[in-house]
Design a protein around this motif. Sequence first.
Motif, PDB file in Angstrom:
ATOM      1  N   LEU A   1      33.925  68.355  34.865  1.00 51.53           N
ATOM      2  CA  LEU A   1      32.560  68.172  35.483  1.00 51.53           C
ATOM      3  C   LEU A   1      32.341  66.905  36.346  1.00 51.53           C
ATOM      4  CD1 LEU A   1      30.203  69.712  32.694  1.00 51.53           C
ATOM      5  CD2 LEU A   1      30.963  70.965  34.835  1.00 51.53           C
ATOM      6  N   LYS A   2      31.577  66.826  37.203  1.00 52.19           N
ATOM      7  CA  LYS A   2      31.267  65.558  37.914  1.00 52.19           C
ATOM      8  C   LYS A   2      30.715  64.550  37.184  1.00 52.19           C
ATOM      9  CE  LYS A   2      29.238  63.717  42.081  1.00 52.19           C
ATOM     10  NZ  LYS A   2      28.466  63.811  43.417  1.00 52.19           N
ATOM     11  N   ASN A   3      31.328  63.370  36.941  1.00 56.13           N
ATOM     12  CA  ASN A   3      30.828  62.398  36.202  1.00 56.13           C
ATOM     13  C   ASN A   3      29.346  61.619  36.957  1.00 56.13           C
ATOM     14  OD1 ASN A   3      30.045  60.125  34.805  1.00 56.13           O
ATOM     15  ND2 ASN A   3      32.129  59.572  34.365  1.00 56.13           N
ATOM     16  N   ILE A   4      28.219  62.051  36.293  1.00 59.26           N
ATOM     17  CA  ILE A   4      26.977  61.685  37.205  1.00 59.26           C
ATOM     18  C   ILE A   4      26.629  60.427  36.374  1.00 59.26           C
ATOM     19  CG2 ILE A   4      26.581  63.519  38.244  1.00 59.26           C
ATOM     20  CD1 ILE A   4      24.508  64.462  36.028  1.00 59.26           C
ATOM     21  N   SER A   5      27.027  59.872  35.313  1.00 57.42           N
ATOM     22  CA  SER A   5      26.733  58.882  34.539  1.00 57.42           C
ATOM     23  C   SER A   5      27.034  57.578  34.974  1.00 57.42           C
ATOM     24  CB  SER A   5      27.266  58.987  33.069  1.00 57.42           C
ATOM     25  OG  SER A   5      28.469  58.713  32.982  1.00 57.42           O
ATOM     26  N   LYS A   6      26.761  56.481  34.255  1.00 55.30           N
ATOM     27  CA  LYS A   6      26.813  55.276  34.822  1.00 55.30           C
ATOM     28  C   LYS A   6      28.250  54.625  34.277  1.00 55.30           C
ATOM     29  CE  LYS A   6      22.451  54.378  36.764  1.00 55.30           C
ATOM     30  NZ  LYS A   6      21.447  53.305  36.946  1.00 55.30           N
ATOM     31  N   THR A   7      28.985  55.440  33.336  1.00 52.96           N
ATOM     32  CA  THR A   7      29.868  55.029  32.550  1.00 52.96           C
ATOM     33  C   THR A   7      31.395  55.908  32.976  1.00 52.96           C
ATOM     34  OG1 THR A   7      29.551  56.608  31.000  1.00 52.96           O
ATOM     35  CG2 THR A   7      28.457  54.450  30.622  1.00 52.96           C
ATOM     36  N   VAL A   8      32.520  55.242  32.708  1.00 51.58           N
ATOM     37  CA  VAL A   8      33.683  55.926  32.608  1.00 51.58           C
ATOM     38  C   VAL A   8      33.970  56.840  31.628  1.00 51.58           C
ATOM     39  CG1 VAL A   8      36.040  55.511  32.812  1.00 51.58           C
ATOM     40  CG2 VAL A   8      34.631  54.037  33.957  1.00 51.58           C
ATOM     41  N   ARG A   9      34.634  58.114  31.824  1.00 58.10           N
ATOM     42  CA  ARG A   9      34.744  58.996  30.573  1.00 58.10           C
ATOM     43  C   ARG A   9      36.407  58.834  30.375  1.00 58.10           C
ATOM     44  NH1 ARG A   9      36.686  64.454  31.994  1.00 58.10           N
ATOM     45  NH2 ARG A   9      38.213  63.377  32.326  1.00 58.10           N
ATOM     46  N   TRP A  10      36.721  58.017  29.325  1.00 57.84           N
ATOM     47  CA  TRP A  10      37.902  57.621  29.197  1.00 57.84           C
ATOM     48  C   TRP A  10      38.669  58.880  28.338  1.00 57.84           C
ATOM     49  CZ3 TRP A  10      40.564  53.733  31.459  1.00 57.84           C
ATOM     50  CH2 TRP A  10      39.737  52.717  31.888  1.00 57.84           C
ATOM     51  N   SER A  11      39.971  59.197  28.634  1.00 61.14           N
ATOM     52  CA  SER A  11      40.589  60.354  27.753  1.00 61.14           C
ATOM     53  C   SER A  11      41.830  59.914  27.770  1.00 61.14           C
ATOM     54  CB  SER A  11      40.112  61.755  28.304  1.00 61.14           C
ATOM     55  OG  SER A  11      40.773  61.986  29.693  1.00 61.14           O
ATOM     56  N   MET A  12      42.581  60.502  26.936  1.00 63.97           N
ATOM     57  CA  MET A  12      44.156  60.717  27.037  1.00 63.97           C
ATOM     58  C   MET A  12      44.742  61.922  27.311  1.00 63.97           C
ATOM     59  SD  MET A  12      46.359  58.410  24.360  1.00 63.97           S
ATOM     60  CE  MET A  12      45.851  59.439  22.852  1.00 63.97           C
ATOM     61  N   ASP A  13      45.950  62.178  27.762  1.00 63.78           N
ATOM     62  CA  ASP A  13      46.565  63.339  28.062  1.00 63.78           C
ATOM     63  C   ASP A  13      47.916  63.132  27.441  1.00 63.78           C
ATOM     64  OD1 ASP A  13      44.463  63.208  29.979  1.00 63.78           O
ATOM     65  OD2 ASP A  13      45.175  65.338  30.609  1.00 63.78           O
ATOM     66  N   ILE A  14      48.493  64.260  26.545  1.00 62.98           N
ATOM     67  CA  ILE A  14      49.691  64.129  26.154  1.00 62.98           C
ATOM     68  C   ILE A  14      50.343  65.495  26.350  1.00 62.98           C
ATOM     69  CG2 ILE A  14      51.413  63.846  24.239  1.00 62.98           C
ATOM     70  CD1 ILE A  14      49.097  62.207  22.843  1.00 62.98           C
ATOM     71  N   ARG A  15      51.399  65.540  26.977  1.00 65.39           N
ATOM     72  CA  ARG A  15      52.213  66.805  27.239  1.00 65.39           C
ATOM     73  C   ARG A  15      53.452  66.912  26.663  1.00 65.39           C
ATOM     74  NH1 ARG A  15      49.134  65.162  31.678  1.00 65.39           N
ATOM     75  NH2 ARG A  15      47.775  66.804  32.523  1.00 65.39           N
ATOM     76  N   TYR A  16      53.485  67.891  25.867  1.00 62.06           N
ATOM     77  CA  TYR A  16      54.810  68.350  25.017  1.00 62.06           C
ATOM     78  C   TYR A  16      55.473  69.444  25.956  1.00 62.06           C
ATOM     79  CZ  TYR A  16      52.868  65.875  21.090  1.00 62.06           C
ATOM     80  OH  TYR A  16      52.100  64.852  20.607  1.00 62.06           O
ATOM     81  N   GLN A  17      56.768  69.100  26.224  1.00 64.46           N
ATOM     82  CA  GLN A  17      57.649  70.327  26.895  1.00 64.46           C
ATOM     83  C   GLN A  17      59.235  70.151  26.339  1.00 64.46           C
ATOM     84  OE1 GLN A  17      57.195  69.615  31.060  1.00 64.46           O
ATOM     85  NE2 GLN A  17      59.234  70.251  31.440  1.00 64.46           N
ATOM     86  N   MET A  18      59.556  71.232  26.159  1.00 65.58           N
ATOM     87  CA  MET A  18      60.900  71.456  25.592  1.00 65.58           C
ATOM     88  C   MET A  18      62.019  70.750  26.401  1.00 65.58           C
ATOM     89  SD  MET A  18      63.125  74.894  24.584  1.00 65.58           S
ATOM     90  CE  MET A  18      61.642  75.845  24.542  1.00 65.58           C
ATOM     91  N   GLU A  19      62.716  69.983  25.797  1.00 63.77           N
ATOM     92  CA  GLU A  19      63.782  69.191  26.559  1.00 63.77           C
ATOM     93  C   GLU A  19      64.737  70.166  27.218  1.00 63.77           C
ATOM     94  OE1 GLU A  19      67.330  66.083  25.362  1.00 63.77           O
ATOM     95  OE2 GLU A  19      66.124  66.885  23.852  1.00 63.77           O
ATOM     96  N   GLY A  20      65.174  69.852  28.503  1.00 57.73           N
ATOM     97  CA  GLY A  20      65.624  70.508  29.564  1.00 57.73           C
ATOM     98  C   GLY A  20      64.914  71.463  30.493  1.00 57.73           C
ATOM     99  N   THR A  21      63.926  71.795  29.930  1.00 55.98           N
ATOM    100  CA  THR A  21      63.065  72.760  30.817  1.00 55.98           C
ATOM    101  C   THR A  21      62.466  71.886  32.289  1.00 55.98           C
ATOM    102  OG1 THR A  21      60.763  72.395  29.672  1.00 55.98           O
ATOM    103  CG2 THR A  21      62.203  74.146  29.101  1.00 55.98           C
ATOM    104  N   PRO A  22      62.582  72.674  33.106  1.00 55.88           N
ATOM    105  CA  PRO A  22      62.020  71.837  34.523  1.00 55.88           C
ATOM    106  C   PRO A  22      60.454  71.407  34.380  1.00 55.88           C
ATOM    107  CG  PRO A  22      62.386  74.049  34.996  1.00 55.88           C
ATOM    108  CD  PRO A  22      62.546  74.000  33.537  1.00 55.88           C
ATOM    109  N   SER A  23      60.274  70.397  34.706  1.00 56.73           N
ATOM    110  CA  SER A  23      59.044  69.486  35.136  1.00 56.73           C
ATOM    111  C   SER A  23      57.995  70.201  35.982  1.00 56.73           C
ATOM    112  CB  SER A  23      59.021  67.935  35.098  1.00 56.73           C
ATOM    113  OG  SER A  23      57.813  67.497  35.247  1.00 56.73           O
TER     114      SER A  23
END
Length: 154
Positions: free
Chosen positions: A74-96
Amino acid sequence: MVTVWIPLVPAHQKNGGLVLNPGGHTKGLMQHWIDRGVSIRPSELPRNSMKEYRVDMSPGDVLFMSKYCPHRSLKNISKTVRWSMDIRYQMEGTPSARPFFPTFTVGDPKLTYKLWKETWKAAVSNYKGQAIHRWTERRKPRRKNTNNTAKRTE
């Protein structure tokens, strides 16, 4: 590929929380384009026909999604930053999904910080003009009209 999304601050309607489209994964991988960020092409998933569910989350909550799960912020209409972390798991050898990004194997004893840094520098240099995902199409650039306001060329 599995994405793990972890908010580091509360994520809700006012600060750009996530919205999911339950059942959207059955449509397969949807075409994306770049327009102020990467998004699903409107023709693939018209908003007025979507059933969306807002997901309010607290710091430390965890959301698991496959690459087939349509989601957006959603659009951030607050006066603060929405901090988050993304981690992606992928089988070795598969195309990114981002072939110009370097691929590293967790725990590789040959992977030093120096090698990691040099590899990323080369990737950034080689990126010029490539689509951010292999399924992404760049949207036509904006051009300025005589009134100095942005106008799309479509």
